[in-house]
Design an enzyme around this catalytic site. Structure first.
Site, PDB file in Angstrom:
ATOM      1  N   SER A 126     -55.559 -35.104 -59.975  1.00 14.13           N
ATOM      2  CA  SER A 126     -54.387 -35.941 -61.150  1.00 14.13           C
ATOM      3  C   SER A 126     -53.995 -34.892 -62.178  1.00 14.13           C
ATOM      4  O   SER A 126     -54.340 -34.746 -62.828  1.00 14.13           O
ATOM      5  CB  SER A 126     -56.489 -36.433 -61.583  1.00 14.13           C
ATOM      6  OG  SER A 126     -56.965 -36.426 -63.214  1.00 14.13           O
ATOM      7  N   LYS A 147     -63.589 -45.956 -58.564  1.00 13.21           N
ATOM      8  CA  LYS A 147     -63.227 -46.820 -58.893  1.00 13.21           C
ATOM      9  C   LYS A 147     -63.435 -48.273 -59.118  1.00 13.21           C
ATOM     10  O   LYS A 147     -64.741 -49.061 -59.889  1.00 13.21           O
ATOM     11  CB  LYS A 147     -62.105 -47.901 -59.115  1.00 13.21           C
ATOM     12  CG  LYS A 147     -60.512 -46.375 -59.434  1.00 13.21           C
ATOM     13  CD  LYS A 147     -59.659 -46.824 -60.032  1.00 13.21           C
ATOM     14  CE  LYS A 147     -58.554 -46.219 -60.529  1.00 13.21           C
ATOM     15  NZ  LYS A 147     -56.732 -46.535 -61.072  1.00 13.21           N
ATOM     16  N   ASP A 172     -56.136 -49.470 -66.610  1.00 14.50           N
ATOM     17  CA  ASP A 172     -54.655 -49.617 -65.312  1.00 14.50           C
ATOM     18  C   ASP A 172     -54.497 -51.010 -65.927  1.00 14.50           C
ATOM     19  O   ASP A 172     -52.457 -51.254 -66.060  1.00 14.50           O
ATOM     20  CB  ASP A 172     -54.827 -49.652 -64.243  1.00 14.50           C
ATOM     21  CG  ASP A 172     -55.381 -48.401 -64.029  1.00 14.50           C
ATOM     22  OD1 ASP A 172     -54.867 -47.618 -64.960  1.00 14.50           O
ATOM     23  OD2 ASP A 172     -55.446 -48.342 -62.160  1.00 14.50           O
ATOM     24  N   ASN A 220     -61.499 -47.766 -64.579  1.00 12.27           N
ATOM     25  CA  ASN A 220     -61.290 -46.418 -64.506  1.00 12.27           C
ATOM     26  C   ASN A 220     -61.662 -45.808 -66.015  1.00 12.27           C
ATOM     27  O   ASN A 220     -61.633 -44.308 -65.950  1.00 12.27           O
ATOM     28  CB  ASN A 220     -59.860 -46.482 -64.185  1.00 12.27           C
ATOM     29  CG  ASN A 220     -58.777 -46.164 -65.644  1.00 12.27           C
ATOM     30  OD1 ASN A 220     -59.336 -47.930 -66.453  1.00 12.27           O
ATOM     31  ND2 ASN A 220     -57.474 -46.791 -65.677  1.00 12.27           N
TER      32      ASN A 220
HETATM   33  P1  NDP Z   1     -54.281 -49.732 -51.872  1.00 13.55           P
HETATM   34  O1  NDP Z   1     -54.403 -48.618 -51.161  1.00 13.55           O
HETATM   35  O2  NDP Z   1     -55.469 -50.766 -52.955  1.00 13.55           O
HETATM   36  O3  NDP Z   1     -53.076 -50.892 -52.317  1.00 13.55           O
HETATM   37  C1  NDP Z   1     -51.878 -49.985 -51.479  1.00 13.55           C
HETATM   38  C2  NDP Z   1     -51.106 -51.513 -51.091  1.00 13.55           C
HETATM   39  O4  NDP Z   1     -49.550 -51.117 -50.434  1.00 13.55           O
HETATM   40  C3  NDP Z   1     -51.302 -52.194 -49.873  1.00 13.55           C
HETATM   41  O5  NDP Z   1     -50.548 -53.531 -50.661  1.00 13.55           O
HETATM   42  C4  NDP Z   1     -50.452 -52.483 -48.474  1.00 13.55           C
HETATM   43  O6  NDP Z   1     -50.947 -53.403 -47.450  1.00 13.55           O
HETATM   44  C5  NDP Z   1     -49.778 -51.481 -48.813  1.00 13.55           C
HETATM   45  N1  NDP Z   1     -49.001 -50.879 -48.314  1.00 13.55           N
HETATM   46  C6  NDP Z   1     -49.553 -49.128 -48.009  1.00 13.55           C
HETATM   47  N2  NDP Z   1     -48.753 -49.239 -47.033  1.00 13.55           N
HETATM   48  C7  NDP Z   1     -47.716 -50.047 -47.111  1.00 13.55           C
HETATM   49  C8  NDP Z   1     -47.014 -49.590 -45.197  1.00 13.55           C
HETATM   50  N3  NDP Z   1     -46.658 -49.070 -44.121  1.00 13.55           N
HETATM   51  N4  NDP Z   1     -46.681 -51.385 -45.504  1.00 13.55           N
HETATM   52  C9  NDP Z   1     -46.623 -52.283 -46.171  1.00 13.55           C
HETATM   53  N5  NDP Z   1     -47.320 -51.989 -47.112  1.00 13.55           N
HETATM   54  C10 NDP Z   1     -47.723 -50.884 -47.273  1.00 13.55           C
HETATM   55  O7  NDP Z   1     -53.043 -48.611 -53.619  1.00 13.55           O
HETATM   56  P2  NDP Z   1     -53.200 -48.845 -55.365  1.00 13.55           P
HETATM   57  O8  NDP Z   1     -52.892 -50.246 -55.229  1.00 13.55           O
HETATM   58  O9  NDP Z   1     -54.445 -48.203 -54.968  1.00 13.55           O
HETATM   59  O10 NDP Z   1     -52.153 -47.846 -55.466  1.00 13.55           O
HETATM   60  C11 NDP Z   1     -50.832 -48.478 -54.464  1.00 13.55           C
HETATM   61  C12 NDP Z   1     -49.701 -47.070 -55.851  1.00 13.55           C
HETATM   62  O11 NDP Z   1     -49.665 -47.680 -57.077  1.00 13.55           O
HETATM   63  C13 NDP Z   1     -49.887 -45.958 -55.216  1.00 13.55           C
HETATM   64  O12 NDP Z   1     -48.435 -45.349 -55.013  1.00 13.55           O
HETATM   65  C14 NDP Z   1     -50.545 -45.193 -57.094  1.00 13.55           C
HETATM   66  O13 NDP Z   1     -50.234 -43.783 -56.671  1.00 13.55           O
HETATM   67  C15 NDP Z   1     -50.104 -46.036 -57.361  1.00 13.55           C
HETATM   68  N6  NDP Z   1     -50.685 -46.334 -59.229  1.00 13.55           N
HETATM   69  C16 NDP Z   1     -50.204 -46.311 -59.863  1.00 13.55           C
HETATM   70  C17 NDP Z   1     -50.717 -45.748 -61.176  1.00 13.55           C
HETATM   71  C18 NDP Z   1     -50.036 -45.723 -62.109  1.00 13.55           C
HETATM   72  O14 NDP Z   1     -50.626 -45.592 -63.509  1.00 13.55           O
HETATM   73  N7  NDP Z   1     -48.766 -46.090 -62.762  1.00 13.55           N
HETATM   74  C19 NDP Z   1     -51.799 -46.566 -61.265  1.00 13.55           C
HETATM   75  C20 NDP Z   1     -53.045 -47.295 -60.042  1.00 13.55           C
HETATM   76  C21 NDP Z   1     -51.745 -46.680 -58.910  1.00 13.55           C
HETATM   77  P3  NDP Z   1     -52.189 -53.452 -46.848  1.00 13.55           P
HETATM   78  O15 NDP Z   1     -52.643 -54.652 -48.268  1.00 13.55           O
HETATM   79  O16 NDP Z   1     -51.148 -54.346 -45.702  1.00 13.55           O
HETATM   80  O17 NDP Z   1     -52.926 -52.861 -46.035  1.00 13.55           O
END
Ligand code: NDP
Length: 278
Positions: free
Chosen positions: A18, A69, A104, A89
């Site tokens: 973090s 979360k 967020d 969060n």
């Molecule tokens: P989740 O695990 O909740 O969701 C991940 C998403 O990515 C799902 O829709 C999943 O699809 C998709 N995904 C993962 N791997 C693949 C793949 N190989 N091919 C296609 N789709 C894929 O994660 P979060 O929503 O919590 O976070 C997502 C990203 O956002 C992370 O990188 C995180 O660090 C970033 N983030 C950044 C923030 C910021 O403040 N900048 C705040 C919060 C998050 P499926 O449903 O099909 O599994």
């Protein structure tokens, strides 16, 4: 002497990654506050007990990161925003009540306001790639700002469909195969998947069909300039990066805990950029 120090923390499992301590530590120093911000690594079974004793542990509130979360909703009193998103969060104590929200949402929109000031005027149709936790916060923010059609493109279509049930008719679930056709109509493209993040598969899409007025936002911030953002910039499109969102989402927690509204400055950004490049 220590009882005069107001303290907050970030809870997670793991929590080492973090950047919140760096962000809040910078603001504490900048404002010369008698305050502290710490990491607290908590296994899922320990979260409810920890939060029920937050004040006794010397904390006025906390941030929450993965994987807690969703679980903290039941251990606090979520506002409408946290309830709608299904995750919180940021938690704070108010008259012995533990309240929670999801920053967020405003982190995403405030960052876009900063980076692409007229984004909501030109968004028209938006595309959200991904249907996980961060997609819910982004969709809530887009609807709040008046975007009436949000095409949610996800590998697992059922997860995109469940977001339509949650947020209503503005959400249109779609498969990846529909992307070229959807891009041609979009004013805003947001990546909320983990694709393109260091250690994850690349996000392989061709931005050519996007109109010239479209903006592109990526929530991924490691690396700072994702291949998606690099491709958008190469096309001359307006962009907003994940680090900006991370910094903006931190503002409200700091304000609630320490009584001072901090600014997201180039100096803070540079500090976190150095850490991310390590
Ligand atoms: P989740 O695990 O909740 O969701 C991940 C998403 O990515 C799902 O829709 C999943 O699809 C998709 N995904 C993962 N791997 C693949 C793949 N190989 N091919 C296609 N789709 C894929 O994660 P979060 O929503 O919590 O976070 C997502 C990203 O956002 C992370 O990188 C995180 O660090 C970033 N983030 C950044 C923030 C910021 O403040 N900048 C705040 C919060 C998050 P499926 O449903 O099909 O599994």
């Amino acid at each position: 002497m220590t009882q005069d120090i107001r303290a907050a923390c970030v809870i997670g499992w793991p929590v080492k990654h973090s950047r919140s301590p760096l962000i809040h530590g910078h603001w504490i120093k900048q404002h010369g506050l008698a305050a502290a911000y710490r990491r607290e690594e908590l296994a899922p079974d320990d979260v409810a007990g920890f939060l029920s004793n937050l004040a006794a542990r010397g904390y006025v509130g906390c941030n929450v990161t993965i994987p807690h979360k969703e679980a903290v909703l039941a251990a606090s009193q979520p506002d409408d925003r946290a309830q709608a998103v299904g995750a919180a969060n940021t938690l704070w104590l108010e008259n012995d009540r533990l309240l929670s929200t999801n920053t967020d949402v405003e982190g995403f929109t405030a960052n876009l306001d900063d980076a692409v000031p007229d984004w909501d005027g030109r968004a028209g149709e938006a595309i959200v790639l991904g249907a996980g936790g961060s997609a819910r916060a982004v969709i809530y923010g887009l609807i709040e700002r008046g975007v009436t059609r949000i095409n949610v493109v996800n590998r697992s279509l059922d997860r995109a469909e469940s977001l339509k049930e949650r947020f209503g008719a503005a959400v249109q679930p779609a498969n990846w195969t529909a992307l070229p056709h959807l891009l041609a109509r979009a004013g805003l493209l947001v990546n909320t998947t983990s694709l393109g993040m260091a250690g994850q598969p690349p996000l392989d899409i061709d931005l050519a069909p996007l109109p010239a007025h479209a903006a592109v936002a990526d929530l991924v911030y490691v690396p700072l300039e994702t291949p998606l953002l690099a491709a958008a910039r190469a096309r001359g499109l307006a962009t907003a990066d994940g680090l900006g969102m991370l910094l903006h989402q931190a503002v409200r927690g700091f304000t609630l805990w320490f009584g001072v509204r901090p600014d997201v400055t180039p100096e803070l950004r540079a500090l976190i950029e150095v850490d991310l490049r390590k």
